[in-house]
Design an enzyme around this catalytic site. Structure first.
Site, PDB file in Angstrom:
ATOM      1  N   ARG A  80      61.841  35.139  65.658  1.00  0.00           N
ATOM      2  CA  ARG A  80      61.126  36.420  65.738  1.00  0.00           C
ATOM      3  C   ARG A  80      59.623  36.230  65.541  1.00  0.00           C
ATOM      4  O   ARG A  80      58.823  36.856  66.216  1.00  0.00           O
ATOM      5  CB  ARG A  80      61.654  37.384  64.681  1.00  0.00           C
ATOM      6  CG  ARG A  80      63.123  37.764  64.839  1.00  0.00           C
ATOM      7  CD  ARG A  80      63.264  38.921  65.823  1.00  0.00           C
ATOM      8  NE  ARG A  80      64.643  39.313  66.008  1.00  0.00           N
ATOM      9  CZ  ARG A  80      65.267  40.221  65.269  1.00  0.00           C
ATOM     10  NH1 ARG A  80      64.629  40.804  64.275  1.00  0.00           N
ATOM     11  NH2 ARG A  80      66.511  40.542  65.514  1.00  0.00           N
ATOM     12  N   ASP A 123      58.826  56.896  58.384  1.00  0.00           N
ATOM     13  CA  ASP A 123      59.139  55.492  58.647  1.00  0.00           C
ATOM     14  C   ASP A 123      57.973  54.675  58.128  1.00  0.00           C
ATOM     15  O   ASP A 123      56.845  55.167  58.035  1.00  0.00           O
ATOM     16  CB  ASP A 123      59.340  55.236  60.145  1.00  0.00           C
ATOM     17  CG  ASP A 123      60.138  53.968  60.416  1.00  0.00           C
ATOM     18  OD1 ASP A 123      61.339  54.073  60.726  1.00  0.00           O
ATOM     19  OD2 ASP A 123      59.567  52.864  60.279  1.00  0.00           O
TER      20      ASP A 123
END
Ligand SMILES: C[S@@+](CC[C@H](N)C(=O)[O-])C[C@H]1O[C@@H](n2cnc3c(N)ncnc32)[C@H](O)[C@@H]1O
Length: 303
Positions: A50, A159
């Site tokens: 990633r 978020d």
């Protein structure tokens, strides 16, 4: 043991980067400290793949430089990029539909009755990703109470990732993303955006407030919340971090309030003293926990 591979080797755009145990430890410690992420040794390959993309984008040649970047005081933006790379934003409308059924059939009817007599109703989508969860909450609410925006009824959607929050606030989705939306919701709450995509209409937006909130930090919210949806977020956290999170949610629920969590998550720890199972991955607050449950603020107070 050095995990991945030979010295930086940039050939035709693909690169292998040296990734030592010490690099992994720096990343794991930072990800846990800032975001609660639990990166075990087993996740080393995933972390490498990633973040190698980030190194490529940043033009870095090794993980040690990347670690220096995220550890620097001015590295806040890259720390956020790291979080985005290490977690997913996967979501869709009416995901885990049983929660919306409970909301529609059990939770909302008495609350909306009270709201029509001047009462206050608050729902929280914590870890709302690109917005499909809070909009699904809004559609459920508005189906039962089309005048919700004129009452003291609001949804807080938060978020940690500012980029995904912009997407949520924009509320524009392509046709594929709308597939999970029942036809009635589509016709009532969604309008063509003019570019082949679709925009959430004003009615649903009017009942939602979006804001950035890291669940690992102080929460600038007062509550109480009649229902909290925190689904498929705690899955990234270790057990003690999860247990603290459940307790913090429990403290913000009134007696009778509802907590909905993701399909692979379970409430554990001290919060079980007051949260009782009330359906699949659904919990109801049965009694005030250690102290008094949050008192209801007067009408019209902020989220
Ligand atoms: C897989 S999505 C879940 C979205 C939605 N709740 C659902 O179930 O469809 C996980 C979200 O959690 C957010 N997240 C991860 N760590 C977080 C933290 N420490 N505080 C707040 N949100 C976090 C991510 O940015 C991401 O948008």
């Amino acid at each position: 043991m050095t995990l991945a591979v030979s010295a930086a080797n940039l050939v035709g755009g693909s690169a292998n980067y040296v990734f030592t145990d010490a690099d992994f430890a720096v990343i794991a410690r930072r990800a846990h400290k800032d975001f609660g992420l639990h990166l075990t040794e087993a996740k080393k390959d995933l972390v490498y793949s990633r973040l190698a993309k980030r190194l490529r984008q940043l033009g870095l040649t090794d993980f040690t430089s990347y670690c220096q970047m995220i550890e620097a005081p001015e590295g806040a933006e890259e720390r956020m990029q790291m979080l985005s790379a290490l977690t997913t934003n996967v979501t869709h409308f009416f995901r885990e539909e049983h929660h919306f059924r409970i909301l529609r059939e059990q939770v909302l009817p008495p609350l909306l009755k009270a709201a029509r007599s001047g009462g206050r109703v608050r729902l929280w989508s914590a870890g709302c990703s690109a917005g499909q969860e809070p909009y699904s909450l809004a559609f459920t609410l508005l189906d039962l109470c089309p005048e919700a925006a004129q009452l003291d009824v609001r949804i807080l959607a938060t978020d940690v990732d500012p980029a995904i929050l912009v997407r949520a606030q924009t509320g524009v989705y392509d046709n594929d993303e709308l597939k999970a939306l029942p036809e009635s919701a589509r016709s009532h709450y969604v309008t063509p955006a003019g570019d082949g995509r679709f925009a959430i209409g004003a009615k649903a937006r009017a009942v939602i407030s979006f804001g950035a909130l890291n669940l690992m930090e102080d929460w600038p919210v007062r509550g109480p919340f009649d229902a909290i949806f925190c689904r498929n977020v705690a899955i990234y956290f270790d057990k003690p971090t999860q247990a603290r999170l459940w307790s913090r949610f429990a403290d913000l629920l009134p007696v009778g309030g509802t907590l909905c969590i993701g399909h692979s998550e379970r409430v554990a720890g001290p919060a079980l003293n007051c949260l009782e199972p009330a359906g699949v991955t659904t919990y109801r607050k049965s009694t005030a926990r250690f102290a008094e449950s949050p008192t209801r603020p007067t009408e019209g107070t902020p989220l």
